[in-house]
Write a protein that holds these residues in place. Structure first.
Motif, mmCIF file in Angstrom:
data_model
loop_
_atom_site.group_PDB
_atom_site.id
_atom_site.type_symbol
_atom_site.label_atom_id
_atom_site.label_comp_id
_atom_site.label_asym_id
_atom_site.label_seq_id
_atom_site.Cartn_x
_atom_site.Cartn_y
_atom_site.Cartn_z
ATOM 1 N N GLN A 125 0.832 -1.204 0.000
ATOM 2 C CA GLN A 125 0.000 0.000 0.000
ATOM 3 C C GLN A 125 0.868 1.256 0.000
ATOM 4 O O GLN A 125 0.614 2.207 -0.759
ATOM 5 C CB GLN A 125 -0.908 -0.006 1.229
ATOM 6 C CG GLN A 125 -1.780 1.242 1.358
ATOM 7 C CD GLN A 125 -2.576 1.253 2.656
ATOM 8 O OE1 GLN A 125 -2.709 0.239 3.342
ATOM 9 N NE2 GLN A 125 -3.107 2.411 3.014
ATOM 10 N N ILE A 126 1.899 1.278 0.826
ATOM 11 C CA ILE A 126 2.785 2.441 0.908
ATOM 12 C C ILE A 126 3.453 2.693 -0.436
ATOM 13 O O ILE A 126 3.576 3.852 -0.882
ATOM 14 C CB ILE A 126 3.842 2.228 2.008
ATOM 15 C CG1 ILE A 126 3.190 2.256 3.385
ATOM 16 C CG2 ILE A 126 4.938 3.292 1.933
ATOM 17 C CD1 ILE A 126 4.091 1.748 4.504
ATOM 18 N N ALA A 263 11.976 7.069 0.760
ATOM 19 C CA ALA A 263 11.713 8.409 0.243
ATOM 20 C C ALA A 263 10.283 8.564 -0.250
ATOM 21 O O ALA A 263 9.812 9.689 -0.432
ATOM 22 C CB ALA A 263 12.697 8.753 -0.878
ATOM 23 N N ILE A 264 9.576 7.454 -0.451
ATOM 24 C CA ILE A 264 8.166 7.522 -0.836
ATOM 25 C C ILE A 264 7.357 8.272 0.217
ATOM 26 O O ILE A 264 6.288 8.825 -0.060
ATOM 27 C CB ILE A 264 7.595 6.106 -1.048
ATOM 28 C CG1 ILE A 264 6.254 6.155 -1.787
ATOM 29 C CG2 ILE A 264 7.444 5.353 0.261
ATOM 30 C CD1 ILE A 264 6.358 6.430 -3.248
ATOM 31 N N LEU A 265 7.886 8.326 1.452
ATOM 32 C CA LEU A 265 7.194 8.994 2.548
ATOM 33 C C LEU A 265 7.479 10.489 2.599
ATOM 34 O O LEU A 265 6.847 11.214 3.363
ATOM 35 C CB LEU A 265 7.628 8.383 3.888
ATOM 36 C CG LEU A 265 7.463 6.872 4.045
ATOM 37 C CD1 LEU A 265 8.040 6.427 5.390
ATOM 38 C CD2 LEU A 265 5.995 6.467 3.930
ATOM 39 N N SER A 266 8.433 10.960 1.792
ATOM 40 C CA SER A 266 8.908 12.345 1.888
ATOM 41 C C SER A 266 8.072 13.316 1.066
ATOM 42 O O SER A 266 7.891 13.116 -0.142
ATOM 43 C CB SER A 266 10.363 12.410 1.410
ATOM 44 O OG SER A 266 10.752 13.731 1.123
ATOM 45 N N HIS A 271 7.811 12.537 -4.874
ATOM 46 C CA HIS A 271 7.354 12.539 -6.265
ATOM 47 C C HIS A 271 8.344 11.848 -7.193
ATOM 48 O O HIS A 271 7.965 11.322 -8.248
ATOM 49 C CB HIS A 271 7.130 13.976 -6.735
ATOM 50 C CG HIS A 271 8.379 14.815 -6.802
ATOM 51 N ND1 HIS A 271 8.957 15.370 -5.678
ATOM 52 C CD2 HIS A 271 9.170 15.162 -7.841
ATOM 53 C CE1 HIS A 271 10.047 16.042 -6.021
ATOM 54 N NE2 HIS A 271 10.202 15.922 -7.325
ATOM 55 N N ARG A 272 9.627 11.816 -6.805
ATOM 56 C CA ARG A 272 10.650 11.202 -7.655
ATOM 57 C C ARG A 272 10.602 9.685 -7.631
ATOM 58 O O ARG A 272 11.218 9.031 -8.472
ATOM 59 C CB ARG A 272 12.040 11.674 -7.237
ATOM 60 C CG ARG A 272 12.302 13.152 -7.455
ATOM 61 C CD ARG A 272 13.790 13.451 -7.413
ATOM 62 N NE ARG A 272 14.510 12.704 -8.442
ATOM 63 C CZ ARG A 272 15.834 12.597 -8.485
ATOM 64 N NH1 ARG A 272 16.573 13.159 -7.537
ATOM 65 N NH2 ARG A 272 16.428 11.905 -9.447
ATOM 66 N N VAL A 273 9.895 9.113 -6.661
ATOM 67 C CA VAL A 273 9.854 7.652 -6.555
ATOM 68 C C VAL A 273 8.433 7.106 -6.663
ATOM 69 O O VAL A 273 8.185 5.949 -6.328
ATOM 70 C CB VAL A 273 10.532 7.179 -5.245
ATOM 71 C CG1 VAL A 273 11.990 7.565 -5.241
ATOM 72 C CG2 VAL A 273 9.839 7.731 -4.022
ATOM 73 N N LYS A 274 7.510 7.917 -7.151
ATOM 74 C CA LYS A 274 6.130 7.443 -7.308
ATOM 75 C C LYS A 274 6.042 6.240 -8.247
ATOM 76 O O LYS A 274 5.148 5.398 -8.118
ATOM 77 C CB LYS A 274 5.241 8.570 -7.844
ATOM 78 C CG LYS A 274 4.913 9.649 -6.815
ATOM 79 C CD LYS A 274 4.079 9.097 -5.675
ATOM 80 C CE LYS A 274 3.642 10.188 -4.711
ATOM 81 N NZ LYS A 274 2.919 9.633 -3.548
ATOM 82 N N ALA A 275 6.996 6.139 -9.180
ATOM 83 C CA ALA A 275 6.966 5.035 -10.138
ATOM 84 C C ALA A 275 7.354 3.705 -9.506
ATOM 85 O O ALA A 275 7.392 2.685 -10.207
ATOM 86 C CB ALA A 275 7.877 5.337 -11.328
ATOM 87 N N LEU A 276 7.593 3.672 -8.203
ATOM 88 C CA LEU A 276 7.713 2.379 -7.536
ATOM 89 C C LEU A 276 6.439 1.560 -7.715
ATOM 90 O O LEU A 276 6.463 0.335 -7.633
ATOM 91 C CB LEU A 276 8.008 2.568 -6.044
ATOM 92 C CG LEU A 276 9.423 3.045 -5.685
ATOM 93 C CD1 LEU A 276 9.534 3.307 -4.185
ATOM 94 C CD2 LEU A 276 10.470 2.036 -6.123
ATOM 95 N N SER A 277 5.349 2.235 -7.986
ATOM 96 C CA SER A 277 4.083 1.537 -8.226
ATOM 97 C C SER A 277 4.116 0.730 -9.529
ATOM 98 O O SER A 277 3.248 -0.116 -9.752
ATOM 99 C CB SER A 277 2.931 2.540 -8.286
ATOM 100 O OG SER A 277 3.119 3.441 -9.379
ATOM 101 N N ARG A 278 5.130 0.953 -10.369
ATOM 102 C CA ARG A 278 5.193 0.288 -11.671
ATOM 103 C C ARG A 278 6.155 -0.902 -11.705
ATOM 104 O O ARG A 278 6.283 -1.564 -12.734
ATOM 105 C CB ARG A 278 5.596 1.300 -12.750
ATOM 106 C CG ARG A 278 4.657 2.486 -12.887
ATOM 107 C CD ARG A 278 5.152 3.473 -13.941
ATOM 108 N NE ARG A 278 5.157 2.897 -15.280
ATOM 109 C CZ ARG A 278 5.637 3.520 -16.361
ATOM 110 N NH1 ARG A 278 6.177 4.727 -16.236
ATOM 111 N NH2 ARG A 278 5.617 2.926 -17.552
ATOM 112 N N VAL A 364 12.291 10.689 8.008
ATOM 113 C CA VAL A 364 12.856 10.671 6.654
ATOM 114 C C VAL A 364 13.024 12.092 6.123
ATOM 115 O O VAL A 364 14.087 12.472 5.607
ATOM 116 C CB VAL A 364 11.969 9.828 5.716
ATOM 117 C CG1 VAL A 364 12.401 9.996 4.259
ATOM 118 C CG2 VAL A 364 12.018 8.360 6.116
ATOM 119 N N GLU A 365 11.985 12.888 6.253
ATOM 120 C CA GLU A 365 12.046 14.261 5.735
ATOM 121 C C GLU A 365 13.080 15.088 6.479
ATOM 122 O O GLU A 365 13.796 15.906 5.870
ATOM 123 C CB GLU A 365 10.660 14.913 5.843
ATOM 124 C CG GLU A 365 10.569 16.303 5.218
ATOM 125 C CD GLU A 365 10.751 16.280 3.713
ATOM 126 O OE1 GLU A 365 11.020 17.359 3.140
ATOM 127 O OE2 GLU A 365 10.635 15.209 3.082
#
Length: 464
Positions: A125-126, A263-266, A271-278, A364-365
């Motif tokens: 989910q994250i 970094a998905i939490l940051s 925004h730079r790692v949103k493509a982890l969903s792919r 993280v942030e």
């Protein structure tokens, strides 16, 4: 004969004292030396013949207390070396419960697999992956990478058993990927290291050229491994660009997100790692930036059928029953190489429930912000030189001697470690020795970075 205490009340008293000693160490984590080398005298005391008879609980506690000051130092806020998480005191509760349960989480019908599945659902989910994503809590990203790439290898070998498989990754990718190719029998030479751009990210054009060249020469490209948080400098590959190439070329897209996936939490970098969903698979560590105690890695795999078919092969003595202890709808041995597995998921579950995802995101942030603060401090000093972009939580710089600086900067790192003041690590960037500062500690403050910079300036001046 039993190994239970002969005197439970006495053992309970000793156990409470050991807990207090452990909590004292964590409560004082900001104080004292970062790292203390193990004395020769203690090494000599440890180097004893095999015990034939036992010692009392009090004697054992005394020996445990004697070794506790000599850990790597990663609980201290000025431990900046490599990429080590600091852990959290709340993990002690899970460790105690887990030790008492002594559960083998390779399978069977008990609470361990239930909790592990819940942690995997949360992780998917994250990361924005589908709800049917499967996965495991592993010893770390190295084992998670092997687990994932076996699924990729098996998929392509089923389609073409004689194929000469090759895969691709950036030159900055962690060495565990090459080890995985070796362990899986694909061969280290089958992993193509693709050149990076000036920001230390994999060059997409060079990647496409390498794929085209291999196809023309009769090889079968099967995977691309992207990186979120390259271990040298914290670089983040263009995940969308890699995903597009993988879709076009019908390749397995794996990402090494050992620390960087957090970094998905940051808010600033997410925004730079949103493509982890792919991705088709993802490997990362809860025991790094998420602050879970060692060891707790994670592998996520998008296709549950491919995942299970790569591992599930139970003999008759592990057959599944609908009821009883041999039941249960999830056996980890069907999804990975280990049957004997500790209850690692308990630490992650406890950690996430205790603190909540918002508190971990704040850590993280803050570390990302601190890396930018260190960058500004380096750039403000005439004697210091930044050696790489600060994309995430790693800052690489040197005391600029201009000539013969490599040996001197390496000396500064060792002197800092041995002084107990701070513990950065060193690395090589474009043939230059860098003082490498990693920030994955929830206790670190900007004042700790000021102490580091001031010490580097002072030590550098003494070496000039």
């Amino acid at each position: 004969m039993t190994l239970d205490p002969k005197n439970w009340p006495a053992f309970r008293k000793t156990a409470h004292a050991m807990l207090d000693a452990s909590l004292d160490k964590l409560e004082g984590a900001r104080e004292g030396r970062v790292w203390t080398p193990v004395p020769k005298s203690l090494k000599a005391e440890i180097n004893t013949p095999l015990p034939q008879g036992g010692i009392s609980e009090d004697q054992m506690m005394a020996e445990l207390e004697a070794i506790m000051p000599y850990n790597p130092g990663n609980i201290h806020p000025r431990f900046f070396g490599w990429v080590n998480g600091a852990g959290a005191p709340s993990n002690i509760l899970a460790e105690m419960a887990g030790a008492a349960m002594n559960a083998n989480c390779g399978g069977r019908n008990h609470v361990g697999p239930v909790i592990e599945q819940q942690v995997i659902r949360w992780a998917a989910q994250i990361m924005g992956m589908p709800s049917e994503t499967t996965g495991l809590i592993s010893s770390g990203t190295s084992m998670a990478t092997v687990t994932a790439l076996k699924v990729a290898r098996d998929k392509f070998q089923r389609e073409n058993p004689e194929a000469k498989l090759v895969g691709y990754t950036g030159a900055q990718t962690h060495s565990c990927v090459r080890r995985a190719f070796d362990l899986l029998g694909i061969g280290k030479d089958a992993l193509r290291l693709v050149q990076c751009n000036d920001d230390f990210e994999i060059n997409l054009s060079a990647l496409q050229d390498a794929i085209d060249k291999d196809r023309a020469e009769g090889f079968t490209p099967f995977s691309v491994i992207g990186t979120v948080g390259a271990v040298n400098v914290g670089a983040i590959d263009d995940l969308d660009g890699l995903a597009d190439i993988c879709e076009k070329e019908e390749l397995w897209f794996h990402v090494d997100g050992a620390f960087g996936a957090a970094a998905i939490l940051s808010p600033s970098v997410g925004h730079r790692v949103k493509a982890l969903s792919r991705v088709d698979s993802l490997a990362f560590d809860f025991h790094k930036w998420w602050q879970v105690n060692y060891e707790a890695g994670c592998v996520l795999i998008r296709d549950p059928y491919l995942h299970r078919s790569s591992y599930a092969n139970r003999p008759e003595y592990l057959r599944h029953d609908e009821d009883g202890l041999a039941g249960g709808d999830f056996w980890a041995v069907d999804y990975g190489p280990e049957l004997s597995r500790s209850f690692r998921a308990l630490k992650v579950w406890t950690h996430l429930k205790t603190h909540g995802i918002d508190a971990i995101a704040e850590v993280v942030e803050r570390n990302i912000s601190q890396a930018q603060y260190l960058k500004r401090r380096v750039e403000a000093e005439d004697k210091l030189e930044l050696l790489a972009p600060v994309a995430l939580n790693i800052c690489c710089f040197r005391y600029d001697f201009r000539y013969e600086s490599n040996a001197k900067n390496a000396r500064i790192v060792v002197d800092l470690q041995e002084s107990g003041l701070a513990a950065p690590s060193s690395t090589i960037i474009d043939d230059v020795t860098a003082i490498r500062v990693n920030l994955t500690n929830h206790r670190t403050q900007e004042s700790d970075l000021d102490i580091l910079v001031d010490a580097v300036l002072e030590m550098g001046k003494e070496l000039e």
